[in-house]
Design a protein around this motif. Structure first.
Motif, PDB file in Angstrom:
ATOM      1  N   LYS A   5      44.646  38.118  11.199  1.00 35.39           N
ATOM      2  CA  LYS A   5      44.532  37.399   9.610  1.00 35.39           C
ATOM      3  C   LYS A   5      43.990  39.280   8.972  1.00 35.39           C
ATOM      4  O   LYS A   5      43.216  39.843   9.033  1.00 35.39           O
ATOM      5  N   ILE A   6      44.930  38.591   7.819  1.00 39.62           N
ATOM      6  CA  ILE A   6      44.862  39.825   6.830  1.00 39.62           C
ATOM      7  C   ILE A   6      44.552  39.239   5.770  1.00 39.62           C
ATOM      8  O   ILE A   6      45.052  38.520   4.915  1.00 39.62           O
ATOM      9  N   VAL A   7      43.762  39.804   4.720  1.00 33.75           N
ATOM     10  CA  VAL A   7      43.125  39.448   3.546  1.00 33.75           C
ATOM     11  C   VAL A   7      43.979  40.770   2.189  1.00 33.75           C
ATOM     12  O   VAL A   7      43.610  42.281   2.446  1.00 33.75           O
ATOM     13  N   PHE A   8      44.254  40.627   1.048  1.00 31.49           N
ATOM     14  CA  PHE A   8      44.584  41.703   0.512  1.00 31.49           C
ATOM     15  C   PHE A   8      43.582  41.594  -0.702  1.00 31.49           C
ATOM     16  O   PHE A   8      43.808  39.840  -1.648  1.00 31.49           O
ATOM     17  N   ALA A 104      39.028  37.512   8.092  1.00 29.26           N
ATOM     18  CA  ALA A 104      39.516  38.067   7.994  1.00 29.26           C
ATOM     19  C   ALA A 104      39.313  38.452   8.978  1.00 29.26           C
ATOM     20  O   ALA A 104      38.160  39.810   9.452  1.00 29.26           O
ATOM     21  N   ASN A 105      40.446  39.701   9.641  1.00 27.21           N
ATOM     22  CA  ASN A 105      40.220  40.933  10.829  1.00 27.21           C
ATOM     23  C   ASN A 105      40.450  42.033  10.097  1.00 27.21           C
ATOM     24  O   ASN A 105      39.612  43.448  10.560  1.00 27.21           O
ATOM     25  N   ALA A 106      40.582  41.678   9.209  1.00 23.64           N
ATOM     26  CA  ALA A 106      41.634  43.368   8.321  1.00 23.64           C
ATOM     27  C   ALA A 106      41.680  43.078   6.524  1.00 23.64           C
ATOM     28  O   ALA A 106      42.039  41.840   7.162  1.00 23.64           O
ATOM     29  N   ALA A 107      41.635  44.077   6.285  1.00 26.08           N
ATOM     30  CA  ALA A 107      41.738  43.862   4.570  1.00 26.08           C
ATOM     31  C   ALA A 107      42.861  45.338   4.275  1.00 26.08           C
ATOM     32  O   ALA A 107      41.977  46.928   4.598  1.00 26.08           O
ATOM     33  N   PHE A 108      43.140  44.917   3.010  1.00 21.31           N
ATOM     34  CA  PHE A 108      44.286  45.178   1.995  1.00 21.31           C
ATOM     35  C   PHE A 108      43.267  45.296   0.353  1.00 21.31           C
ATOM     36  O   PHE A 108      43.546  44.959   0.039  1.00 21.31           O
ATOM     37  N   LEU A 109      43.089  46.756   0.248  1.00 20.00           N
ATOM     38  CA  LEU A 109      42.148  46.802  -1.520  1.00 20.00           C
ATOM     39  C   LEU A 109      43.161  47.713  -2.094  1.00 20.00           C
ATOM     40  O   LEU A 109      43.732  48.434  -1.898  1.00 20.00           O
ATOM     41  N   VAL A 110      44.001  47.080  -2.597  1.00 23.54           N
ATOM     42  CA  VAL A 110      44.829  47.265  -3.962  1.00 23.54           C
ATOM     43  C   VAL A 110      44.582  47.401  -5.001  1.00 23.54           C
ATOM     44  O   VAL A 110      43.569  47.435  -5.758  1.00 23.54           O
ATOM     45  N   ILE A 111      44.709  49.142  -5.365  1.00 20.32           N
ATOM     46  CA  ILE A 111      44.809  50.420  -6.394  1.00 20.32           C
ATOM     47  C   ILE A 111      45.522  50.433  -7.516  1.00 20.32           C
ATOM     48  O   ILE A 111      46.896  50.691  -6.907  1.00 20.32           O
ATOM     49  N   LYS A 135      37.761  47.241   9.484  1.00 17.73           N
ATOM     50  CA  LYS A 135      39.056  47.558   9.122  1.00 17.73           C
ATOM     51  C   LYS A 135      40.074  48.066   7.533  1.00 17.73           C
ATOM     52  O   LYS A 135      40.398  46.675   7.514  1.00 17.73           O
ATOM     53  N   ILE A 136      39.026  48.610   6.705  1.00 12.79           N
ATOM     54  CA  ILE A 136      39.993  48.387   4.825  1.00 12.79           C
ATOM     55  C   ILE A 136      40.606  50.118   4.886  1.00 12.79           C
ATOM     56  O   ILE A 136      40.750  50.895   5.707  1.00 12.79           O
ATOM     57  N   PHE A 137      41.904  49.120   4.216  1.00 13.37           N
ATOM     58  CA  PHE A 137      42.665  50.179   4.323  1.00 13.37           C
ATOM     59  C   PHE A 137      43.276  50.090   2.793  1.00 13.37           C
ATOM     60  O   PHE A 137      42.678  49.056   2.087  1.00 13.37           O
ATOM     61  N   VAL A 138      43.627  51.333   1.733  1.00 13.21           N
ATOM     62  CA  VAL A 138      44.226  51.288   0.563  1.00 13.21           C
ATOM     63  C   VAL A 138      45.263  50.929   0.161  1.00 13.21           C
ATOM     64  O   VAL A 138      46.006  52.849   0.808  1.00 13.21           O
ATOM     65  N   LEU A 139      45.847  50.694  -0.412  1.00 14.12           N
ATOM     66  CA  LEU A 139      47.493  50.714  -0.975  1.00 14.12           C
ATOM     67  C   LEU A 139      46.960  50.997  -2.498  1.00 14.12           C
ATOM     68  O   LEU A 139      46.759  49.976  -3.525  1.00 14.12           O
ATOM     69  N   ILE A 207      47.111  47.785  13.594  1.00 19.05           N
ATOM     70  CA  ILE A 207      46.459  47.162  13.869  1.00 19.05           C
ATOM     71  C   ILE A 207      45.821  46.494  14.503  1.00 19.05           C
ATOM     72  O   ILE A 207      46.557  45.173  14.760  1.00 19.05           O
ATOM     73  N   SER A 208      44.501  46.908  15.561  1.00 19.68           N
ATOM     74  CA  SER A 208      44.381  46.018  16.488  1.00 19.68           C
ATOM     75  C   SER A 208      43.813  44.951  15.863  1.00 19.68           C
ATOM     76  O   SER A 208      43.288  43.894  15.471  1.00 19.68           O
ATOM     77  N   GLY A 209      43.957  43.749  16.586  1.00 16.34           N
ATOM     78  CA  GLY A 209      43.609  42.910  16.692  1.00 16.34           C
ATOM     79  C   GLY A 209      41.994  42.059  17.323  1.00 16.34           C
ATOM     80  O   GLY A 209      41.321  42.714  17.230  1.00 16.34           O
ATOM     81  N   VAL A 210      42.041  41.009  17.789  1.00 20.54           N
ATOM     82  CA  VAL A 210      40.753  40.083  18.271  1.00 20.54           C
ATOM     83  C   VAL A 210      40.249  40.074  19.491  1.00 20.54           C
ATOM     84  O   VAL A 210      39.511  39.739  20.277  1.00 20.54           O
ATOM     85  N   GLU A 211      41.652  40.861  20.530  1.00 19.11           N
ATOM     86  CA  GLU A 211      41.214  40.967  21.667  1.00 19.11           C
ATOM     87  C   GLU A 211      40.065  42.494  21.377  1.00 19.11           C
ATOM     88  O   GLU A 211      39.257  41.275  22.774  1.00 19.11           O
ATOM     89  N   GLU A 212      39.620  42.944  21.120  1.00 21.68           N
ATOM     90  CA  GLU A 212      38.239  43.286  21.081  1.00 21.68           C
ATOM     91  C   GLU A 212      37.516  42.390  21.559  1.00 21.68           C
ATOM     92  O   GLU A 212      35.760  42.842  22.177  1.00 21.68           O
ATOM     93  N   ASN A 213      37.288  41.629  20.896  1.00 22.79           N
ATOM     94  CA  ASN A 213      35.644  40.285  21.182  1.00 22.79           C
ATOM     95  C   ASN A 213      36.037  39.652  21.896  1.00 22.79           C
ATOM     96  O   ASN A 213      34.662  39.401  22.825  1.00 22.79           O
ATOM     97  N   PHE A 214      37.276  39.233  23.127  1.00 20.22           N
ATOM     98  CA  PHE A 214      36.751  38.977  24.988  1.00 20.22           C
ATOM     99  C   PHE A 214      35.619  39.714  25.994  1.00 20.22           C
ATOM    100  O   PHE A 214      35.452  39.280  25.969  1.00 20.22           O
ATOM    101  N   SER A 215      35.427  40.716  25.145  1.00 17.41           N
ATOM    102  CA  SER A 215      34.718  41.386  26.194  1.00 17.41           C
ATOM    103  C   SER A 215      33.718  41.971  25.778  1.00 17.41           C
ATOM    104  O   SER A 215      32.192  42.150  26.403  1.00 17.41           O
ATOM    105  N   ALA A 216      32.904  41.211  24.367  1.00 17.97           N
ATOM    106  CA  ALA A 216      31.859  41.171  24.121  1.00 17.97           C
ATOM    107  C   ALA A 216      30.883  40.092  24.498  1.00 17.97           C
ATOM    108  O   ALA A 216      31.199  39.430  25.719  1.00 17.97           O
ATOM    109  N   ALA A 217      29.243  40.267  24.419  1.00 13.84           N
ATOM    110  CA  ALA A 217      28.651  38.961  24.863  1.00 13.84           C
ATOM    111  C   ALA A 217      28.859  37.967  24.217  1.00 13.84           C
ATOM    112  O   ALA A 217      29.634  37.755  23.392  1.00 13.84           O
ATOM    113  N   LEU A 218      29.260  37.227  25.333  1.00 12.13           N
ATOM    114  CA  LEU A 218      29.276  35.544  24.423  1.00 12.13           C
ATOM    115  C   LEU A 218      28.427  35.264  23.443  1.00 12.13           C
ATOM    116  O   LEU A 218      26.824  35.228  23.546  1.00 12.13           O
TER     117      LEU A 218
END
Length: 451
Positions: A5-8, A104-111, A135-139, A207-218
């Motif tokens: 999920k990506i938000v602009f 969102a999993n990541a965001a793109f800030l537009v300038i 995970k914030i990127f700038v365009l 961009i890495s996805g939500v898989e990184e949350n699988f190993s976190a505490a429940l």
């Protein structure tokens, strides 16, 4: 890989919708006939073809030229599936922007390269930090309007990096593009030959996805409890970690322990023995506790959530009426709802200028504040830096969502009386240690005399 999920986000008219429209157009992700429809709208309104028209679904949006609702589009590359969210940039629609960005999993800030960093650019960046999107990127968009100037790109890049540093954000990448022309959206452009980095589409795919949350505490907030036949089914969505049949679990705030004996299912083919982050499940446990909405399930050996009736939080206020000391609001955190009274406003911050004021009596529209809340009942939650889903909340004033925030400290002990209690406890323990040492010394002296 799972859907990302990506938000602009960004200041109004800086070109978010145009960039997304161009991305969909260049990757041939648009349904058949949509481009013809947009061309017809452009002809009827007497305007040039605009890629933003592909997203702006409402007639009034096409007339006014601003996005007032959150548009969501599914889109795929050979790497993965995406849900792209176009959040509104106009300051009157910040609530819509927050609702779009919250999951969102990541965001793109537009300038806009020509206009540079604006008030809403800073405010949206602040909101992204409050929402915990790391995970914030700038365009830097509209490079065609500044003659593809590398110097102007560096100026805008420095401005936004300097601001983001003040709110402890480091952008993952800053990309020069032109959504209108298509430079650096899906392919490198000769117009930007001085830029050696990745295009927008290449950046998305890495961009890495939500898989990184699988190993976190429940963390499984209880949505509801249902009774079917003799079964009591605890329903909820796993926000992080994994859960298996046979796992020992604890249910907070009480911390009662039991065992998962089954996942509810309708047919044998749907039977499962494990579930993970992002899955909605029905859990049947061994013991008949009285469970309720808002409780949080963890594994017995996991780091437990905090349990308290007081918390310190960072709040972004969107209400028409000021947030004031002594007033009560409904606080919704994960699936829990509790009455929360403003005990103290430690400081307020203007989200655009970052101007700070300590010990204020009120928080006004679009301000950020550090607030102490006293809750009517104890609830389970986490500090936001540890678990985002159970450390983020919204505030309801009457029937309206009036603000949102993140938990900074689950064990805050504020106020003059608490200070004196802490000092008294320290003094008491110090005296105990002195007396114990004195007693030990006297005992040793007696032993020496006897010898």
């Amino acid at each position: 890989m799972s859907e990302l999920k990506i938000v602009f986000v960004g200041h109004v008219d800086h070109g978010k919708s145009t960039i997304i429209g161009r991305l969909l157009y260049d990757t041939k992700s648009l349904p058949q006939g949509v481009v013809d429809k947009v061309q017809r709208i452009a002809d009827e309104t007497g305007k040039d073809f605009e890629f933003a028209y592909l997203l702006d679904a409402f007639a009034e949006e096409r007339q006014q030229g601003i996005t007032i609702d959150t548009t969501q589009l599914k889109f795929s590359t050979t790497t993965r599936d995406y849900l792209i969210i176009d959040a509104p940039g106009h300051k009157e629609f910040l609530k819509n922007m927050i609702s779009g960005a919250a999951n969102a999993n990541a965001a793109f800030l537009v300038i806009d390269a020509q206009a540079g960093v604006q008030e809403q650019s800073r405010r949206h960046a602040y909101l992204l930090s409050l929402l915990g999107i790391k995970k914030i990127f700038v365009l830097v968009n509209k490079m065609d309007l500044v003659g593809y100037s590398a110097l102007r790109f560096l100026e805008v890049s420095d401005d936004i990096k300097n601001f983001l540093a003040t709110i402890k954000i480091t952008p993952q990448r800053i990309i020069p593009i032109s959504g209108f022309v298509g430079d650096n959206v899906t392919e490198h452009s000769e117009n930007l030959s001085w830029y050696a980095g990745e295009t927008l589409i290449d950046t998305l795919d890495k961009i890495s996805g939500v898989e990184e949350n699988f190993s976190a505490a429940l963390r499984l907030p209880i949505q509801d409890v249902y009774k079917f036949d003799e079964r009591r089914i605890i329903a909820g969505r796993i926000e992080s970690g994994k859960l298996n049949v046979g796992d020992k679990i604890k249910i907070f705030p009480e911390g009662r322990q039991t065992v998962v004996i089954e996942f509810a299912h309708w047919q044998k083919r749907d039977k499962k023995f494990s579930a993970q982050t992002g899955e909605s499940v029905g859990v049947i446990v061994a013991d008949e506790f009285f469970n309720r909405r808002g409780e949080i399930i963890t594994l017995a050996n996991d780091v437990p959530p905090k349990v308290s009736n007081r918390l310190r939080a960072s709040v972004f206020w969107l209400g028409k009426n000021f947030l004031t000391v002594g007033k009560s609001y409904k606080l919704k955190l994960a699936t829990a709802e509790v009455e929360a009274t403003v005990e103290k406003i430690i400081l307020t911050v203007d989200a655009a200028t970052l101007q700070r004021q300590e010990n204020s009596s009120a928080l006004k529209l679009n301000d950020v504040g550090e607030i102490i809340f006293k809750l009517k009942d104890k609830i389970a939650f986490d500090e936001f830096g540890t678990f985002q889903a159970t450390g983020r909340f919204v505030l309801v004033d009457g029937y309206d969502v009036a603000g949102g925030g993140i938990v900074l400290d689950a064990n805050f002990r504020g106020g003059r009386n608490d200070f004196h209690r802490r000092q008294a406890e320290i003094l008491r323990r110090t005296l105990q240690r002195i007396l114990l040492r004195r007693g030990a010394t006297q005992d040793n002296s007696s032993c020496r005399e006897q010898k």
